[in-house]
Design an enzyme around this catalytic site. Structure first.
Site, PDB file in Angstrom:
ATOM      1  N   ASP A 170       7.107  -3.710  10.972  1.00  0.00           N
ATOM      2  CA  ASP A 170       5.623  -3.535  11.278  1.00  0.00           C
ATOM      3  C   ASP A 170       5.043  -3.742  12.722  1.00  0.00           C
ATOM      4  OD1 ASP A 170       6.521  -6.267  10.928  1.00  0.00           O
ATOM      5  OD2 ASP A 170       4.791  -6.949  10.465  1.00  0.00           O
ATOM      6  N   ARG A 220       0.544  -1.703  -0.078  1.00  0.00           N
ATOM      7  CA  ARG A 220      -0.116   0.051   0.189  1.00  0.00           C
ATOM      8  C   ARG A 220       0.518   0.797  -0.246  1.00  0.00           C
ATOM      9  NH1 ARG A 220      -4.202   0.721   5.221  1.00  0.00           N
ATOM     10  NH2 ARG A 220      -1.837  -0.494   6.044  1.00  0.00           N
ATOM     11  N   SER A 280       8.390  -5.024   6.020  1.00  0.00           N
ATOM     12  CA  SER A 280       8.105  -5.828   6.783  1.00  0.00           C
ATOM     13  C   SER A 280       9.250  -7.513   7.062  1.00  0.00           C
ATOM     14  CB  SER A 280       7.118  -6.536   7.036  1.00  0.00           C
ATOM     15  OG  SER A 280       6.245  -5.282   7.411  1.00  0.00           O
TER      16      SER A 280
HETATM   17 MG    MG Z   1       0.717  -6.948   9.423  1.00  0.00          MG
END
Ligand code: MG
Ligand code: ADP
Length: 947
Positions: free
Chosen positions: A641, A526, A587
């Protein structure tokens, strides 16, 4: 027509006819009475006692072995030897013997009664030359008992002509066992006591389809059915089902049947040995039908509607008309002749018309009994349908009744009225053959099967059940690994990497501005714009697809694609003219060298773009921007994250200094004192440490917690084995790289969503192999890796939570038990598994065991973290908040509850609050950027090379 013209007979017939609306009302009252019996508050006063039987399972056909049954009957004791072959109970072998009970025993001393029963057993065994191996015995004791276990039952009160001293209030199982021991039959073991009704239900189950209701209409009447254990408030058990003995003969003793009763019934009651009691039984039981007819005939004779000219004095004698005769009279062909015969035998001289009218009265009485019985049965069926939350209940009903077997009229009325009163249920009525005796053997066999299965299941699951000591040890080990990971020299040998993030502060609420954020490595890629203002945070975002070809192509193509997505987003959001600080949630495990410098240690989650591992991802992004001539890009931070989660929750709660992820993987971060971070220069303040705790245990320290199932899961993951790290030179410093071809961490495999379903799958396979599940039938579909998804655990574990506390505390739990059970069965059906109710309950137990262990291990890890933070700060008590993200944590009905409970237990000096993060990756990245822009440049220098 001539018959109809007599108004007195008409009136009598009308009084004996219960119209459908009235039957509906009777059903409603029975339902109410049943609820009263089930409820803990009203149980003691209830007429319909709803006695728990502790029988929690119906036969599944695998039962086998030799069983002994003793049945105490009205005038005799019957002993049976039943051999079950494990063949679906197609052909149980039965031998039996009947011993007449001497009359004085029924009213003598209790001890004499039980000695007599034990002697019957001894004689019987001697007669068949039975072997000396252990013999389980089922005891059929058809009196009301207060049962607290299958083999513990206090007699409430004698009935049926028995009145032995010193038995009421005592455990009759104990009394029988002592008497048997006195006969030196030490190998005979009384394992179950049951009512005759239960036996009926059990034999009718023998065909394979379970039978879950039984109806007894004999001299008396009673019923039983499999109730949801949760609704049987008299027992602690809340999962599964339990057979409840309704004792419905007493229905109406509080007056609820007064509008059904006729003057004839009142007279029958007054003349009975227990006036005012067993009102329902006196309408239905065959002991009373003859009497009801007699009183009706007496009344009609007095009104001159019958036997004109005869003396009817004989009709005043109790029991002159037998129920057997009534049943013969209602017969279509022989009935008239039988009526004449019966009446003439009484010295009456009946006319043809008298015989006709008598037959009508008899039919009315028998029909009414059948209809009332149907109203009771309909109440049970509707209750089952409602409490299981089914739209439609399909069920087998075992019927032990001479009336039902021998009399079409009774059978037809029972069947059709039940259908009318419970249209939402399809009940198949099955006549039972010797329900009591064989049924008792079945109960005994099921009990033994369940006990043996329980032992095996417990043995299998024991390694997955962690003790408090185990968890304390995990906590200690985690603490040790944390110290190792933080130490400059020891870092290389730690399984917990404790990576510096260069995030040195959490939000304080003064952050302002507009930021771009990227989120790569979660479920979607995103791009976001995040506006942090005084009145809160507003975001807009766009999801972009990363084609597999790009995920697995070259690094250049990947980062070019990312830049194109950013440009597209800026165009759409009209942000092309601005240079906004950008936070990059990335992440994947990285060795961070600064807030905006992060060396990729390894790809995970399906990414494998070439030329990236060992490189600074910010640098790769900047290079791509240059290639694409996108000059307005200002990357200020790379964010894991976990850190994003902590930061986003930190915006709402300044105490939030821990981030936790329990999703596909698991990880945690927290604020550590700079002076403890040996891998980064600088002693002042704090820095957020990305623990990468998923790898905890990769050095073997958790090996004794790993079970065979975990090893199976581990072996089946690609690149199984330990995670190892190698040193690689990077830029000015040196980074630790995960060696290619090795799998992610040990701790993660015990906790995260990626693996829990697989662990459960392997356990289920083992249970099937041991014939403990799905009747041991092979389950080919269950052989497929990952077919049992972790989200199934959530659904399955919701079953049984019903209306409990958990629903109140976990807003995600919707729906109810019946619904949950259907979902469980739908899941299992999708896997082509034929699951009985007991199977579903066992599958749930497996899921609970696995998810509980995951939550508890996670708690042990967190306990190490919070305790370290508390000690760092020299506090007696620490109050801290954990920001949490991850679908497993958020969606599982009990995970968070178990985690928090265990953490309270393991870290009693810390008050830990949990806050679910909303969009930690997006918001968190912007906040890291904002915090960085807020203050001075982050403290800390590039890391020193480990030794
Ligand atoms: Mg996640
Ligand atoms: P990620 O960790 O990739 O960011 P999530 O936090 O959304 O993604 O976690 C996804 C994982 O959560 C899935 O792989 C699955 O294992 C697990 N999961 C998905 N749905 C559920 C559910 N209803 N209950 C428990 N676990 C779930």
């Amino acid at each position: 027509p001539a018959l109809m013209s007599c108004p007195q007979v008409q009136r009598a017939l009308l009084a004996l006819t219960v119209p459908l609306e009235m039957l509906q009302a009777v059903k409603g009252r029975m339902l109410q009475a049943m609820r009263k019996g089930l409820s803990r508050q009203t149980h003691a006063q209830a007429n319909v006692r709803m006695l728990p039987t502790y029988i929690c399972s119906t036969p599944d056909g695998t039962e086998k072995g030799d069983l002994l049954v003793v049945e105490l009957c009205q005038s005799h004791v019957r002993t049976l030897w039943v051999t079950l072959l494990g063949d679906g109970n197609q052909s149980p072998q039965v031998m039996y013997k009947i011993f007449d009970t001497p009359g004085d025993i029924m009213k003598g001393k209790g001890e004499a009664l039980f000695d007599f029963i034990a002697q019957c057993v001894r004689q019987f065994l001697a007669g068949i030359g039975s072997p000396q191996h252990r013999l389980p015995l089922g005891f059929v004791f058809p009196f009301s008992c207060r049962q607290t276990r299958l083999d513990k039952a206090e007699l409430i009160s004698w009935s049926k002509g028995f009145s032995c001293s010193d038995v009421e209030g005592k455990d009759v199982v104990q009394l029988l066992q002592s008497a048997i021991n006195k006969q030196e039959l030490y190998h005979v073991d009384v394992v179950a006591l049951m009512n005759d009704t239960v036996g009926t239900m059990m034999t009718c189950s023998m065909g394979g389809e379970p039978c879950e209701v039984a109806l007894v209409v004999d001299t008396g009447t009673n019923s039983c059915f499999m109730a949801e254990a949760q609704q049987v408030e008299m027992v602690e058990e809340t999962s599964g089902r339990m057979c409840v003995n309704t004792e419905w003969g007493c229905f109406g003793d509080d007056g609820t049947l007064s509008d059904v009763l006729t003057p004839y019934d009142q007279r029958v009651d007054q003349e009975s040995s227990s006036p005012g009691e067993k009102r329902f039984e006196k309408l239905v039981g065959s002991l009373y039908l003859g009497e009801i007819v007699r009183h009706a005939l007496t009344a009609l004779a007095a009104e001159k509607a019958l036997f004109i000219g005869s003396s009817v004095a004989v009709l005043r004698t109790k029991d002159v008309l037998k129920t057997q005769q009534v049943l013969e009279i209602i017969d279509n062909e022989e009935g008239m002749a039988k009526a004449r015969g019966a009446l003439e035998a009484l010295g009456l001289r009946p006319s043809e018309r008298d015989c006709c009218r008598v037959q009508q009265i008899c039919r009315a009485v028998v029909s009414r009994a059948a209809a009332l019985c149907a109203a009771g049965l309909a109440a049970i069926l509707s209750h089952m349908c409602q409490s299981r939350e089914l739209e439609r209940l399909v069920v087998n009903v075992g019927v032990d009744s001479e009336l039902y077997r021998g009399h079409t009229r009774f059978r037809e009325i029972l069947q059709s009225v039940t259908g009318l009163l419970a249209p939402e249920c399809t009940a198949t009525l099955l006549p039972s053959v010797d329900g009591t005796g064989q049924g008792a053997a079945m109960v005994t066999a099921v009990t033994l099967r369940l006990a043996a299965q329980r032992r095996e299941v417990d043995r299998l699951l024991a390694p997955l059940r962690l003790s408090r000591t185990d968890l304390e040890r995990v906590q200690v080990l985690m603490r040790r690994e944390m110290e190792l990971g933080l130490g400059r020299e020891s870092n290389a040998n730690a399984s917990v990497r404790m990576l510096p993030t260069y995030v040195c502060g959490t939000p304080d609420g003064t952050e302002r501005g507009e930021f771009l954020a990227l989120d790569l490595g979660g479920t979607n890629f995103r791009v976001l714009v995040v506006r942090v203002a005084q009145d809160g945070i507003r975001m807009a975002s766009e999801i972009y697809v990363i084609p597999t070809a790009i995920m697995q192509g070259t690094g250049e193509a990947l980062f070019d694609h990312i830049i194109e997505c950013i440009m597209d987003f800026q165009l759409k959001q009209d942000l092309m003219e601005q240079v906004l600080p950008l936070g990059f949630t990335f992440s994947f495990p990285c060795q961070q060298l600064g807030l905006d410098k992060a060396v990729l240690l390894s790809w995970t989650k399906g990414f494998s773009a070439s030329g990236c591992v060992g490189q600074d991802v910010v640098h790769l992004l900047r290079e791509a921007a240059q290639r694409k001539q996108h000059l307005g890009l200002k990357v200020v931070a790379v964010v894991n994250d976990t850190v994003g989660t902590m930061m986003s929750c930190g915006y709402d709660d300044p105490k939030c200094e821990i981030g936790l992820i329990v999703g596909t993987g698991t990880n945690a971060c927290y604020m550590e004192e700079m002076q403890n971070v040996g891998t980064v220069e600088g002693e002042q303040g704090r820095m957020c440490i990305n623990m990468e705790w998923g790898a905890f245990g990769d050095n073997g320290c958790l090996d004794d917690i790993f079970t065979d199932f975990d090893r199976l899961v581990d072996e089946k993951t690609i690149n199984a084995g330990k995670q190892r790290w190698a040193r690689a030179p990077v830029g000015g410093g040196c980074a630790w790289l995960r060696l290619p071809g090795l799998c992610p961490g040990r701790f993660e495999k015990l906790i995260s969503g990626m693996y829990l379903g697989e662990i459960v799958r392997h356990i289920l396979l083992a249970l099937v192999k041991k014939q403990l599940l799905f009747r041991g039938k092979p389950c080919p579909k269950l052989q497929n890796k990952d077919i049992f998804q972790t989200k199934f655990l959530s659904t399955i574990e919701m079953m049984g939570m019903g209306m409990g506390m958990a629903v109140l505390t976990v807003p995600l739990v919707r729906g109810s038990d019946g619904l949950a059970l259907r979902q469980v069965q739908a899941i299992l059906q999708d896997l082509e598994l034929q699951a009985s109710f007991e199977d579903s309950v066992l599958v749930r137990e497996v899921c609970q065991t696995v998810s509980l262990r995951a939550a508890q291990l996670c708690a042990a890890g967190l306990a190490a973290v919070v305790e370290k933070m508390r000690e760092n700060r020299g506090l007696a008590r620490l109050a801290v908040t954990v920001g949490v993200d991850g679908t497993l944590y958020k969606m599982h009905p009990r995970f968070s509850q178990h985690l928090q409970q265990m953490l309270r237990d393991l870290a009693p000096n810390c008050t830990v609050t949990f806050l679910q993060s909303e969009d930690g990756s997006g918001k968190g990245a912007a906040l890291v950027a904002a915090v960085a822009c807020r203050g001075a440049e982050p403290r800390g220098q590039p890391p020193l090379s480990p030794q």
